[in-house]
Design a protein around this motif. Structure first.
Motif, PDB file in Angstrom:
ATOM      1  N   PRO A   8       0.818  -1.216   0.000  1.00 39.20           N
ATOM      2  CA  PRO A   8       0.000   0.000   0.000  1.00 39.20           C
ATOM      3  C   PRO A   8       0.852   1.267   0.000  1.00 39.20           C
ATOM      4  O   PRO A   8       2.026   1.252   0.380  1.00 39.20           O
ATOM      5  CB  PRO A   8      -0.805  -0.101   1.298  1.00 39.20           C
ATOM      6  CG  PRO A   8      -0.684  -1.518   1.731  1.00 39.20           C
ATOM      7  CD  PRO A   8       0.611  -2.029   1.200  1.00 39.20           C
ATOM      8  N   TYR A  57      -8.520   5.386   0.893  1.00 47.22           N
ATOM      9  CA  TYR A  57      -8.750   5.289   2.333  1.00 47.22           C
ATOM     10  C   TYR A  57      -8.283   6.589   2.989  1.00 47.22           C
ATOM     11  O   TYR A  57      -7.350   7.244   2.490  1.00 47.22           O
ATOM     12  CB  TYR A  57      -7.969   4.117   2.938  1.00 47.22           C
ATOM     13  CG  TYR A  57      -8.463   2.762   2.515  1.00 47.22           C
ATOM     14  CD1 TYR A  57      -9.266   1.997   3.360  1.00 47.22           C
ATOM     15  CD2 TYR A  57      -8.121   2.223   1.278  1.00 47.22           C
ATOM     16  CE1 TYR A  57      -9.719   0.738   2.985  1.00 47.22           C
ATOM     17  CE2 TYR A  57      -8.569   0.957   0.885  1.00 47.22           C
ATOM     18  CZ  TYR A  57      -9.371   0.233   1.736  1.00 47.22           C
ATOM     19  OH  TYR A  57      -9.817  -1.009   1.354  1.00 47.22           O
ATOM     20  N   VAL A  87      -6.323  -4.134   3.563  1.00 47.80           N
ATOM     21  CA  VAL A  87      -5.331  -3.242   2.935  1.00 47.80           C
ATOM     22  C   VAL A  87      -3.939  -3.849   2.949  1.00 47.80           C
ATOM     23  O   VAL A  87      -3.195  -3.782   1.958  1.00 47.80           O
ATOM     24  CB  VAL A  87      -5.343  -1.869   3.632  1.00 47.80           C
ATOM     25  CG1 VAL A  87      -4.159  -1.016   3.187  1.00 47.80           C
ATOM     26  CG2 VAL A  87      -6.672  -1.144   3.342  1.00 47.80           C
ATOM     27  N   PRO A 101      -3.758  -0.439  -2.536  1.00 45.95           N
ATOM     28  CA  PRO A 101      -4.526   0.503  -1.716  1.00 45.95           C
ATOM     29  C   PRO A 101      -3.734   1.789  -1.461  1.00 45.95           C
ATOM     30  O   PRO A 101      -2.511   1.761  -1.318  1.00 45.95           O
ATOM     31  CB  PRO A 101      -4.753  -0.265  -0.410  1.00 45.95           C
ATOM     32  CG  PRO A 101      -4.580  -1.701  -0.766  1.00 45.95           C
ATOM     33  CD  PRO A 101      -3.542  -1.732  -1.851  1.00 45.95           C
TER      34      PRO A 101
END
Length: 217
Positions: A101, A147, A212, A125
């Motif tokens: 991520p 996010y 994630v 992510p």
């Protein structure tokens, strides 16, 4: 239950908290058990850029390196925007290569971020740390698959309550960044705003973490 701190610059070695400690390649500390590593737009230095990117590439191979970051774009600094974007894109490529991520520092560049995500077809992510903007920006980012992580501004700005409430429970994380207040204070306020028991909030963030970061803690 163990808490998760999405972004901090201070390693506390607290056994009750999994800390994603921010590291920079030019001052890497191998004693920190879990970390992200990246080139912050404030600290881009072309004289060491090749070495910085090489070290990031190497560390992303390791299981203790959970994410690439913080990196991103800041339109309120003097470093030229084309250079910032170029360095950001190089780091995106590394995150994609290692399927880790991205943790972002982003200032006044939300349209640019969405454009890049679509143009580069980013699959990993992406978490924007230290979110402090309005509900319109929050919903635009959520709609585009990002996010959001809350911490300092959630504690210090009561106007963020309604914005935080509007974020779906499966799309947020909590953090301390550089503040002195403990992570427990952030969790307590977040649970209050979400009208959740603290244990339920902890469980939700564990679920978000598993999605994630593709692992459990």
């Amino acid at each position: 239950m163990q808490l998760f701190n999405l972004h901090t610059h201070k390693f506390s070695d607290n056994p009750n908290i999994l800390e994603l400690v921010n590291q920079y390649p030019w001052e890497f500390d191998a004693s920190i058990p879990n970390y992200s590593i990246g080139i912050h737009p404030w600290y881009i230095d072309q004289s060491r850029l090749e070495n910085d990117l090489k070290l990031i590439d190497e560390k992303l191979l390791l299981p203790e390196c959970l994410a690439l970051g913080e990196c991103g774009i800041d339109k309120r600094i003097d470093i030229p925007l084309p250079l910032q974007i170029a360095v950001f894109e190089q780091q995106i490529a590394l995150a994609e290569k290692h399927q880790k991520p991205l943790v972002l520092h982003l200032v006044a560049a939300y349209d640019e971020l969405i454009f890049l995500k679509n143009r580069l077809k980013i699959t990993v992510p992406i978490i924007l740390h230290g979110f402090s903007k309005n509900e319109q920006v929050a919903q635009q980012l959520i709609a585009n698959g990002f996010y959001l992580s809350f911490g300092k501004h959630l504690l210090h700005n009561p106007q963020l309550e309604s914005i935080f409430k509007s974020v779906p429970n499966n799309r947020f994380f909590l953090e301390t960044d550089t503040i002195n207040e403990p992570l427990e204070d952030v969790y307590k306020l977040a649970a209050q705003y979400k009208n959740m028991k603290t244990d339920d909030l902890i469980s939700q963030i564990k679920t978000n973490f598993a999605i994630v970061f593709k692992s459990n803690f």
